[in-house]
Design an enzyme around this catalytic site. Sequence first.
Site, PDB file in Angstrom:
ATOM      1  N   HIS A  28       3.766   1.686   2.816  1.00 16.65           N
ATOM      2  CA  HIS A  28       3.677   0.471   3.635  1.00 16.65           C
ATOM      3  C   HIS A  28       4.062  -0.706   2.749  1.00 16.65           C
ATOM      4  CE1 HIS A  28       0.902   2.173   6.856  1.00 16.65           C
ATOM      5  NE2 HIS A  28       0.595   2.986   5.856  1.00 16.65           N
ATOM      6  N   GLU A  35      -3.352  10.860   3.131  1.00 17.36           N
ATOM      7  CA  GLU A  35      -4.329  10.636   4.195  1.00 17.36           C
ATOM      8  C   GLU A  35      -4.407  11.953   4.945  1.00 17.36           C
ATOM      9  OE1 GLU A  35      -4.708   6.390   5.844  1.00 17.36           O
ATOM     10  OE2 GLU A  35      -2.559   6.823   5.854  1.00 17.36           O
ATOM     11  N   GLU A  43       0.844  -1.199   0.000  1.00 16.66           N
ATOM     12  CA  GLU A  43       0.000   0.000   0.000  1.00 16.66           C
ATOM     13  C   GLU A  43       0.877   1.245   0.000  1.00 16.66           C
ATOM     14  OE1 GLU A  43      -3.181   2.118   3.115  1.00 16.66           O
ATOM     15  OE2 GLU A  43      -2.573   0.033   3.381  1.00 16.66           O
ATOM     16  N   ASP A  53       0.277   5.055   0.573  1.00 13.07           N
ATOM     17  CA  ASP A  53      -0.654   6.112   0.965  1.00 13.07           C
ATOM     18  C   ASP A  53      -0.134   7.453   0.460  1.00 13.07           C
ATOM     19  OD1 ASP A  53      -2.494   4.472   2.261  1.00 13.07           O
ATOM     20  OD2 ASP A  53      -1.365   4.533   4.138  1.00 13.07           O
TER      21      ASP A  53
END
Length: 456
Positions: free
Chosen positions: A246, A235, A230, A232
Amino acid sequence: MFSKTSLLSLLAAGASAQQVGTLTSETHPSMPIQSCSAAGSCTSVSTTVTMDANWRWLHTTEGYTNCYTGNEWNTTICADGATCAANCALDGADYSGTYGVTASSGDLTLKFVTEGSYSTNIGSRLYLMASESKYYMFKLLNKEFTFDVDVSNLPCGLNGALYLVEMDEDGGMAKYSTNKAGAKYGTGYCDTQCPHDIKFIDGEANVEDWTPSSNDANAGSGKYGTCCNEMDLWEANVVSAALTPHVCSVEGQTRCSGTDCGDGDERYSGVCDKDGCDFNSYRMGDQSFYGKGKTVDTSSKFTVVTQFITNDGTDSGTLSEIRRIYVQGGKVIQNSVSKVSGVTDSNSITDAWCNEQKTAFGDTNSFEKLGGLASMGGSLSRGMVLALSVWDDHAVNMLWLDSTYPTDKDATTPGAARGTCETSSGVPSEIETSAASSSVTYGNIKIGAINSTYGA
């Protein structure tokens, strides 16, 4: 950092499925993007979005009976995962009326709470589509990803997340013969939290050991989780923002159980890095950079640029750095610089920077353990799917993004202060009423060569 899925679904209707229903037609809202060359010349790509399967109405293939209501399965229809997949159908979506999702001139607005004719919907998650049946696959090594965002109507406790996950291009349809819905209906989700609330994983219902949530009327958790890398990209709310890679030790969407899921006390024993290596300007010591009236002024729209730099400047190189740039009011704004003792004065993410940050904050360095930026780069080279969402947090009230967390630490403890929100903020049962009209708007997505997608 925490699950983006466990709190959000329809209150009255069901959610998720593998057969295809015929009661509501599925028409994907338009959200075109642009592909840009090194010279800064951009061409339009006709892309659309689809609603995640976990939000959709799930009913019997021959009628209207819900297979899943509230936070519980109908155990007669869904005695086991395979039977449920055969008995239940996933239907089309009324994007604006049921889910509060509206598309206009390339922008996509996601409303937090929507009162529909038959249900109250909380949050949403959508994926970018290349065609009616396939997700758009982003391969971003030695590339940049740019988008506009408006978080001015997104208060404490909410998260407007725009991120990449290593899902299958067809939603798992080819891999699992029981998955008849595929990407068109938003199947195949995964992320580094290895969420257990996904109702269908690997073409089967996640009914085994299903436990309804104690504080979420819509969610529960099953025996299995669904894991994958993942990235990101974003956010954020009006107070704080985080950029966080991640990584996992597995490639692509992978069903987990037991220790591999990294649940609870086994958080750092699973196949994925749940913490990630986050760059949150406030957490990194610059409290004047992001927010209302600050350098990046969140009271109005701005542009976010993320660059994926390779060690040799080629598309086949190893990911060595992730850079962040903002553009607002005709001005290019470089990312804030770290101001934490023991961490290099840097405004980008590198493996060395991540190691210093983990040491300075006393955090477990599972990012390094599971391969760091090289692992993230592998996922970016294989291809990732874009998710756009808005959600609240029934686990820890989003305090990890915008407040002091853990709450038993003093705000002066390195890494604890992440934003100006009170530690009592973000309680879903409160904000789902008081902040029901909140929303986030994404738009003007561009991908291309480094420094080709933005300008003053």
